[in-house]
Write a protein that holds these residues in place. Structure first.
Motif, PDB file in Angstrom:
ATOM      1  N   ASN A 108       0.755  -1.097  -0.055  1.00 36.53           N
ATOM      2  CA  ASN A 108       0.043   0.045   0.084  1.00 36.53           C
ATOM      3  C   ASN A 108       0.857   1.234  -0.033  1.00 36.53           C
TER       4      ASN A 108
ATOM      5  N   SER B  41      -9.678   4.232   9.479  1.00 31.22           N
ATOM      6  CA  SER B  41      -8.555   3.616   8.483  1.00 31.22           C
ATOM      7  C   SER B  41      -9.128   3.741   7.003  1.00 31.22           C
ATOM      8  N   SER B  45      -7.562   5.657   3.871  1.00 26.15           N
ATOM      9  CA  SER B  45      -7.160   4.670   2.726  1.00 26.15           C
ATOM     10  C   SER B  45      -7.794   5.088   1.432  1.00 26.15           C
ATOM     11  N   LEU B  50      -6.037   4.370  -2.038  1.00 29.91           N
ATOM     12  CA  LEU B  50      -5.968   3.027  -2.003  1.00 29.91           C
ATOM     13  C   LEU B  50      -7.083   2.273  -2.218  1.00 29.91           C
ATOM     14  N   PRO B  80       0.271   4.299   6.862  1.00 31.65           N
ATOM     15  CA  PRO B  80      -0.847   3.414   7.192  1.00 31.65           C
ATOM     16  C   PRO B  80      -0.817   2.904   8.683  1.00 31.65           C
TER      17      PRO B  80
END
Ligand SMILES: Nc1ncnc2c1ncn2[C@@H]1O[C@H](COP(=O)(O)OP(=O)(O)OP(=O)(O)O)[C@@H](O)[C@H]1O
Ligand SMILES: [Mg+2]
Lengths: 328, 309
Positions: A108, B41, B45, B50, B80
């Motif tokens: 990621n 999260s 993201s 993502l 992250p």
């Protein structure tokens, strides 16, 4: 780097940061070295075993002799063995490249950099293939035995190596595809080997079975057709294609072309069919892998018709979710 | 700087985000708080390109995350909640790799990386393999990594999770430094006191919904949390305590050697009235002050309410 001012220049196109990273990290594990060593030992052992057996065999009748025919045979054996080794190695090298990063949770982060999806996928493929090429080149000294005794031309050797390169590209693309589609490396490896098995074994077995069936009925007809379709199946098999490079006549036999009729030729050389079909497969696999590494956007950038309720992309969930396999 | 509107995301049948909207101005440090599984999260993201939202939009510096992900990526530094590092890299190689991935030329990186290592206190670990770094060091390295391309916006998903108190303090100092540098920072956490002193605004999310958002002080006063008032008088303390028990908005009165503690649920105006009455009764008030409610209380209060709906 020669062009520090232009990050998008030619230099960085070839020495892509991802490629650079893959090379470095791969070469920092003893595993790579061990793999290389094991590979060369297996192939070398095979060559020595072959020579030992044929020598011993001839010894009883004609004294120590290793003639060009035997040398040629050795070349065939080595080439097929090398093909099998490539089939074993390539999925192992490539099936983990994306899913491995996903599992280590580095993917990621990589995906939030400026690297494009194709740069990431192709760099990873290139680095795996470069390592495979290194391995295959490391086996060259073994082939020197063949050259010592003749029977094979350098151009044939080059053709065979080009064929290997293509096969690696194919298997590598399949491995990377599995690696992007499946979250878990184990799953990706299993699927990659499954597809490899299909290409190497299933096509071969299918050919042999169908060949037997077709052959029984083939000559019973009053006017035998020019060729039979079974040949196309052998053309999908790497071993069949490889042999057709050494022995062009095999294509004719595979298609059951009447050997008495000299004008009739096989509809396509086996290796050419192999090349064409699998070039499409390779390109398709890479295309899907590149598209799937990042979340897929179904709609065009300017398109206002929002399609809602779409499913997740393969890469959507970067955190590993144990026991949750991809698209069931 | 960051505009999120009506953002929704579902995982299968589970609605992880339910029409979340928020706006974060340039240079703001935004604390994103909520219990486990609230959707922090997931939101981050999506901001980091993502994950695709099912509906709604998210923009960073005016660029939509789904339409212009590349522009967005150039402007964000993302850390992250769970991340890995390439173990076989040395610390500076690691940063070089990411720098190169953002297209930063080598000569520039050679100048930049020592500065970054300096910022996160890893200068002495330049030659060390990432493998050998402690957890806190890896976390700081990852933070340095998210800064290589000098992004305007930092998206930090629990940057201090799993760190010991000392490492937390170090992390907090670095974040303060980044705030001074003028970065827009969105930082998630479920440990609130940690955020309190550095964030400008907070957003409280629960079950995928934004339950409160605004300046920390606004939220505190708006949420009508039980305030605790400390009153100290010269004499007649017990008498006052008894009288206060009958007052409006007073839920509990504790009377001890340090003074009187009044749990008060009224707002500022009512508090002022209370003080006036005490003065009218002619008590000799030495001090009358409100104990600072901390974010933790706010958080518990808000999420308790959110769970009921
Ligand atoms: N890939 C996924 N598939 C299914 N559900 C998911 C997935 N990812 C997240 N969820 C669910 O979505 C919800 C929100 O998750 P998210 O990670 O955003 O929460 P969070 O606020 O970051 O929590 P935490 O404080 O634990 O980090 C959770 O209930 C989680 O179980
Ligand atoms: Mg989280």
């Amino acid at each position: 780097m020669s062009t520090p001012k232009r990050p998008g220049g030619l230099g960085s196109l070839w020495i892509n940061p991802v490629l650079d990273k893959e090379f470095r990290l791969r070469m920092r594990t003893p595993r790579s070295f061990i793999a290389l060593l094991a590979y060369v030992f297996v192939l070398g052992g095979l060559a020595i075993g072959f020579i030992y057996v044929t020598m011993g065999f001839q010894n009883s009748q004609a004294g120590m002799r290793f003639d060009p025919t035997t040398s040629r045979l050795l070349f065939y054996v080595l080439s097929i063995a090398q093909l099998v080794l490539i089939a074993f190695m390539t999925p192992a090298l490539t099936a983990g490249v994306i899913s491995g990063e996903r599992e280590k949770q580095t993917l990621n982060i990589l995906l939030t950099t400026q690297q494009s999806s194709s740069a990431i996928v192709l760099s990873k493929l290139a680095s795996s293939l470069a390592f495979m090429v290194l391995i295959v080149l490391a086996t060259l000294p073994i082939y020197s035995v063949v050259f010592l005794y003749g029977g094979i031309s350098p151009s044939q050797l080059i053709l065979v190596f080009l064929f290997y390169l293509f096969t690696m590209l194919l298997l590598g693309a399949i491995g990377i595809l599995c690696s992007t589609l499946f979250k878990r490396t184990i799953m990706a490896v299993i699927m990659a080997y499954g597809m490899t098995l299909f290409i190497f074994v299933v096509t071969g077995v299918a050919y042999l079975l169908l060949f037997a069936v077709v052959q029984q009925t083939y000559y019973s007809g009053t006017v035998p057709p020019k060729y039979s379709w079974v040949g196309f199946i052998l053309g999908l098999n790497p071993a069949g294609a490889l042999i057709s490079i050494f022995e062009p006549g095999i294509s004719k036999q595979a298609f059951l072309v009447n050997s008495g009729n000299l004008q009739d030729d096989a509809p396509i050389a086996l290796w050419l069919e192999f090349l064409l079909v699998y070039a499409v497969v390779t390109a398709g696999a890479l295309w899907i892998a590149i598209r799937r590494i990042r979340p897929v956007r179904r709609r065009k950038a300017e398109d206002e018709e929002t399609v809602q309720g779409e499913e997740e992309s393969a890469v959507a969930e970067m955190k590993s979710v144990p026991g949750k396999s991809d698209r069931s | 700087m960051i505009e999120i509107s009506e953002l929704s995301k579902r995982y299968g049948s589970f609605q992880a985000l339910d029409k979340i909207s928020m706006t974060i101005g340039a240079g703001t440090v935004f604390g994103f708080v909520g219990p486990n599984g609230a959707g922090k999260s997931t939101t981050m993201s999506i901001l980091a390109t993502l994950l695709l939202p099912d509906s709604g939009t998210a923009k960073v510096s005016g660029y939509d995350v789904t339409r212009h992900p590349k522009e967005v990526r150039r402007r964000i530094g993302y850390m992250p909640d769970f991340f890995g590092v390439y173990d076989r890299f040395k610390t500076d190689e690691y940063l070089h790799f990411y720098g190169a991935s953002y297209g930063i030329a080598r000569t520039e990186r050679e100048k930049l990386i020592p500065q970054l290592l300096e910022l996160v206190n890893l200068s002495d670990k330049k030659e060390a393999y990432v493998d050998g770094l402690s957890r806190g060091m890896k976390q700081r390295l990852c933070l340095a990594r998210s800064l290589v391309h000098d992004p305007e916006v930092l998206i930090l998903d629990e940057p201090a999770s799993g760190l010991d108190p000392r490492a937390r303090i170090e992390m907090r100092e670095i974040l303060k430094e980044l705030k001074r540098m003028g970065k827009t920072i969105i930082i998630s956490s479920h440990i609130l006191p940690e955020l309190a002193e550095m964030v400008d605004e907070i957003g409280v999310i629960e079950h995928g919904r934004m339950v409160a958002q605004g300046k920390v002080s606004d939220i505190q006063s708006r949420m009508r949390v039980n305030r605790v008032l400390h009153i100290r008088t010269l004499g007649r303390q017990e008498e006052l305590a008894v009288r206060l028990r009958d007052e409006e908005h007073v839920s509990r009165v504790l009377d001890d050697a340090n003074g009187i503690q009044v749990h008060f649920s009224g707002e500022d105006a009512q508090q002022m009235h209370l003080l006036r009455r005490i003065m009218d009764w002619e008590y000799e008030v030495v001090s009358f002050n409100e104990a600072q409610t901390n974010l933790e209380d706010v958080f518990l209060e808000i999420t308790k309410g959110g769970a009921a709906t």
